[in-house]
Write a protein that holds these residues in place. Structure first.
Motif, PDB file in Angstrom:
ATOM      1  N   ASN A  97     -12.427 -16.141  25.548  1.00 36.16           N
ATOM      2  CA  ASN A  97     -12.150 -14.850  24.730  1.00 36.16           C
ATOM      3  C   ASN A  97     -13.158 -15.051  23.785  1.00 36.16           C
ATOM      4  O   ASN A  97     -13.631 -13.947  23.287  1.00 36.16           O
ATOM      5  CB  ASN A  97     -10.693 -14.897  24.432  1.00 36.16           C
ATOM      6  N   LEU A  98     -13.318 -16.136  23.066  1.00 37.60           N
ATOM      7  CA  LEU A  98     -14.229 -16.188  21.902  1.00 37.60           C
ATOM      8  C   LEU A  98     -15.797 -15.995  22.282  1.00 37.60           C
ATOM      9  O   LEU A  98     -16.251 -15.342  21.386  1.00 37.60           O
ATOM     10  CB  LEU A  98     -14.033 -17.891  21.322  1.00 37.60           C
ATOM     11  N   VAL A  99     -16.136 -16.185  23.493  1.00 36.97           N
ATOM     12  CA  VAL A  99     -17.348 -15.995  24.038  1.00 36.97           C
ATOM     13  C   VAL A  99     -17.756 -14.583  24.088  1.00 36.97           C
ATOM     14  O   VAL A  99     -18.564 -13.870  23.700  1.00 36.97           O
ATOM     15  CB  VAL A  99     -17.804 -16.730  25.329  1.00 36.97           C
ATOM     16  N   GLU A 100     -16.455 -14.062  24.539  1.00 35.52           N
ATOM     17  CA  GLU A 100     -16.545 -12.523  25.023  1.00 35.52           C
ATOM     18  C   GLU A 100     -16.600 -11.698  23.376  1.00 35.52           C
ATOM     19  O   GLU A 100     -17.449 -10.813  23.349  1.00 35.52           O
ATOM     20  CB  GLU A 100     -15.325 -11.995  25.571  1.00 35.52           C
ATOM     21  N   GLN A 101     -15.975 -12.346  22.483  1.00 35.50           N
ATOM     22  CA  GLN A 101     -15.839 -11.749  21.019  1.00 35.50           C
ATOM     23  C   GLN A 101     -17.199 -11.768  20.338  1.00 35.50           C
ATOM     24  O   GLN A 101     -17.759 -10.880  19.830  1.00 35.50           O
ATOM     25  CB  GLN A 101     -14.898 -12.170  20.488  1.00 35.50           C
ATOM     26  N   THR A 102     -17.916 -12.855  20.668  1.00 35.19           N
ATOM     27  CA  THR A 102     -19.021 -13.193  19.956  1.00 35.19           C
ATOM     28  C   THR A 102     -20.142 -12.299  20.673  1.00 35.19           C
ATOM     29  O   THR A 102     -21.124 -11.755  20.073  1.00 35.19           O
ATOM     30  CB  THR A 102     -19.520 -14.618  20.457  1.00 35.19           C
ATOM     31  N   ASP A 148     -19.598  -9.307  22.057  1.00 34.40           N
ATOM     32  CA  ASP A 148     -19.213  -8.091  21.507  1.00 34.40           C
ATOM     33  C   ASP A 148     -20.175  -7.677  19.974  1.00 34.40           C
ATOM     34  O   ASP A 148     -20.511  -6.798  19.604  1.00 34.40           O
ATOM     35  CB  ASP A 148     -17.812  -7.654  21.328  1.00 34.40           C
ATOM     36  N   SER A 149     -19.760  -8.959  19.209  1.00 34.81           N
ATOM     37  CA  SER A 149     -20.452  -8.869  17.736  1.00 34.81           C
ATOM     38  C   SER A 149     -21.886  -8.863  17.865  1.00 34.81           C
ATOM     39  O   SER A 149     -22.721  -8.036  17.281  1.00 34.81           O
ATOM     40  CB  SER A 149     -20.083 -10.014  17.156  1.00 34.81           C
ATOM     41  N   VAL A 150     -22.459  -9.439  18.840  1.00 33.55           N
ATOM     42  CA  VAL A 150     -24.006  -9.409  19.075  1.00 33.55           C
ATOM     43  C   VAL A 150     -24.445  -8.065  19.653  1.00 33.55           C
ATOM     44  O   VAL A 150     -25.410  -7.535  18.919  1.00 33.55           O
ATOM     45  CB  VAL A 150     -24.443 -10.339  19.794  1.00 33.55           C
ATOM     46  N   HIS A 151     -23.519  -7.404  20.656  1.00 34.92           N
ATOM     47  CA  HIS A 151     -24.108  -6.250  20.867  1.00 34.92           C
ATOM     48  C   HIS A 151     -23.805  -5.090  19.948  1.00 34.92           C
ATOM     49  O   HIS A 151     -24.715  -4.205  19.826  1.00 34.92           O
ATOM     50  CB  HIS A 151     -23.007  -5.898  21.944  1.00 34.92           C
ATOM     51  N   ARG A 152     -22.557  -5.279  19.017  1.00 28.69           N
ATOM     52  CA  ARG A 152     -22.756  -4.297  17.835  1.00 28.69           C
ATOM     53  C   ARG A 152     -23.686  -4.435  16.776  1.00 28.69           C
ATOM     54  O   ARG A 152     -24.132  -3.475  16.425  1.00 28.69           O
ATOM     55  CB  ARG A 152     -21.297  -4.707  17.227  1.00 28.69           C
ATOM     56  N   PHE A 153     -24.113  -5.496  16.872  1.00 30.72           N
ATOM     57  CA  PHE A 153     -25.480  -5.962  15.708  1.00 30.72           C
ATOM     58  C   PHE A 153     -26.581  -4.949  16.255  1.00 30.72           C
ATOM     59  O   PHE A 153     -27.183  -4.525  15.646  1.00 30.72           O
ATOM     60  CB  PHE A 153     -25.644  -7.228  15.303  1.00 30.72           C
ATOM     61  N   SER A 154     -26.666  -5.130  17.627  1.00 28.04           N
ATOM     62  CA  SER A 154     -27.764  -4.512  18.201  1.00 28.04           C
ATOM     63  C   SER A 154     -27.826  -3.247  18.078  1.00 28.04           C
ATOM     64  O   SER A 154     -28.993  -2.397  18.044  1.00 28.04           O
ATOM     65  CB  SER A 154     -27.887  -5.310  19.776  1.00 28.04           C
ATOM     66  N   ARG A 155     -26.340  -2.506  18.598  1.00 25.93           N
ATOM     67  CA  ARG A 155     -26.354  -1.102  18.393  1.00 25.93           C
ATOM     68  C   ARG A 155     -26.550  -0.723  17.082  1.00 25.93           C
ATOM     69  O   ARG A 155     -27.035   0.474  16.883  1.00 25.93           O
ATOM     70  CB  ARG A 155     -25.171  -0.775  19.049  1.00 25.93           C
ATOM     71  N   GLU A 156     -26.283  -1.214  16.016  1.00 23.59           N
ATOM     72  CA  GLU A 156     -26.242  -0.880  14.491  1.00 23.59           C
ATOM     73  C   GLU A 156     -27.673  -0.839  14.393  1.00 23.59           C
ATOM     74  O   GLU A 156     -28.320   0.318  13.643  1.00 23.59           O
ATOM     75  CB  GLU A 156     -25.471  -1.570  13.615  1.00 23.59           C
ATOM     76  N   LEU A 157     -28.575  -1.777  14.823  1.00 23.71           N
ATOM     77  CA  LEU A 157     -29.898  -1.445  14.451  1.00 23.71           C
ATOM     78  C   LEU A 157     -30.605  -0.634  15.314  1.00 23.71           C
ATOM     79  O   LEU A 157     -31.825   0.258  14.703  1.00 23.71           O
ATOM     80  CB  LEU A 157     -30.563  -3.135  15.004  1.00 23.71           C
TER      81      LEU A 157
END
Length: 340
Positions: free
Chosen positions: A180-185, A187-196
């Motif tokens: 679960n923690l890996v999935e959350q991580t 998701d966070s990396v994907h979110r950073f990428s999408r915002e950039l």
């Protein structure tokens, strides 16, 4: 009495003289002849005077006609000269007015160029500041979210190593937690990428990218966002699509930070030769500074950045804000015509 002539008479009969009656008759004849001669002379003199008078009158008439002609010619010359003078005066006034307008125009251009230079200088400083803040934010989020998650995963793996031979039930639970923690991580990396830079903008187009962003914004902030867009937005080129996406992104960021709004409407319509984007929110209004395009009270140079982006692709940017009516951002971007 005046002598007008002499009459010589002689009798036909030699030695005979004229009698008194004959002398009286001849004297009467001489007087009549004198009168006739005098009348003839007066008539001739009168005729000559009439001829001379006619000549004088003809000369006077000719002189009068010549004078009239000269007056007409001179009047025409003066009228023409007056017309030319009026035209020259009007042309001079037009030139003076054009010079004044040109001077005012160049003065306005100079002031505008100076203001643009000041704005660009401020924008440059703001870009550097925003870049640095964005780097700090990404660094902080990577450290706090991704870094802590990876540290927790590492600690969990270490504990799994120790418990692998003893407590299998507890080991299974730890593996699930780590997954679960890996999935959350991720998701966070994907979110950073999408915002950039959202990959969906390049892969699926502008409307799906806007729909994804407005949906995630509404879920994150609790602000209602209604999006309506014409299919014509996909006719924009890649650079123009990026500008529209960034304008929507920056506008929603300003709304969440400053507006205290509950609702945002985003409407993108097809215009005559391009698209028209309107973003309205029901938040508190602010003062829009004229001429400089710098906006006080909300968004600051972020709004100037939007304006610069829009003008860079040949578009027009405007903003209206009025107490009780919220704020509206209006953007017009023309389609790029293909050149043969």
């Amino acid at each position: 009495s005046e002598v007008v002539g002499v009459i010589g008479l002689c009798h036909l009969e030699e030695g005979r003289t004229f009698g008194s009656d004959e002398v009286a008759l001849l004297s009467r004849f001489a007087a009549l002849a004198s009168i006739a001669l005098d009348n003839a002379r007066l008539y001739t003199s009168a005729q000559r005077e009439l001829a001379e008078r006619k000549q004088v009158e003809d000369a006077l008439r000719k002189a009068h006609d010549e004078l009239e002609l000269r007056v007409e010619q001179r009047t025409a010359e003066l009228s023409k000269a007056n017309t030319i003078l009026r035209e020259q005066i009007a042309e001079r006034r037009r030139v003076e007015m054009a010079l004044r307008e040109s001077e005012e125009h160049y003065r306005a251009l100079f002031n505008q160029a100076r203001e643009m230079q000041d704005n660009l200088r401020k924008l440059s400083r703001e870009v550097l500041r925003v870049q640095e803040e964005e780097r700090k934010r990404i660094s902080w989020e990577l450290h706090d979210e991704v870094g802590q998650a990876l540290t927790a995963i590492n600690v969990g793996l270490e504990m799994i190593k120790k418990e692998i031979a003893t407590d299998r039930e507890n080991l299974k639970k730890r593996i699930v937690d780590l997954q679960n923690l890996v999935e959350q991580t991720i998701d966070s990396v994907h979110r950073f990428s999408r915002e950039l830079r959202p990959a969906i903008l390049d892969d699926l187009g502008l409307f799906p990218a806007l729909r994804w962003y407005t949906k995630s914004f509404a879920e994150r902030t609790g602000i209602q966002v209604h999006l309506k867009a014409s299919p014509a937005i996909e006719k924009l080129d890649g650079e123009q699509k990026t500008v529209v996406y960034r304008v929507v992104q920056e506008s929603l960021t300003n709304v969440s930070k400053h507006a205290q709004a509950d609702k945002v409407d985003i409407d993108i319509k097809k215009a005559k030769n391009g698209i028209c984007l309107e973003i309205w929110d029901d938040g508190k209004a602010f003062r829009v500074c004229e001429r400089t395009s710098l906006f006080k009270g909300r968004g600051g140079l972020g709004i100037l950045g939007m304006q610069e982006r829009v003008e860079f692709v040949g578009g027009k940017f405007a903003m209206e804000s009025e107490p009780g009516k919220g704020t509206t951002i209006r953007v017009e971007i023309p389609f790029k015509t293909e050149r043969g």
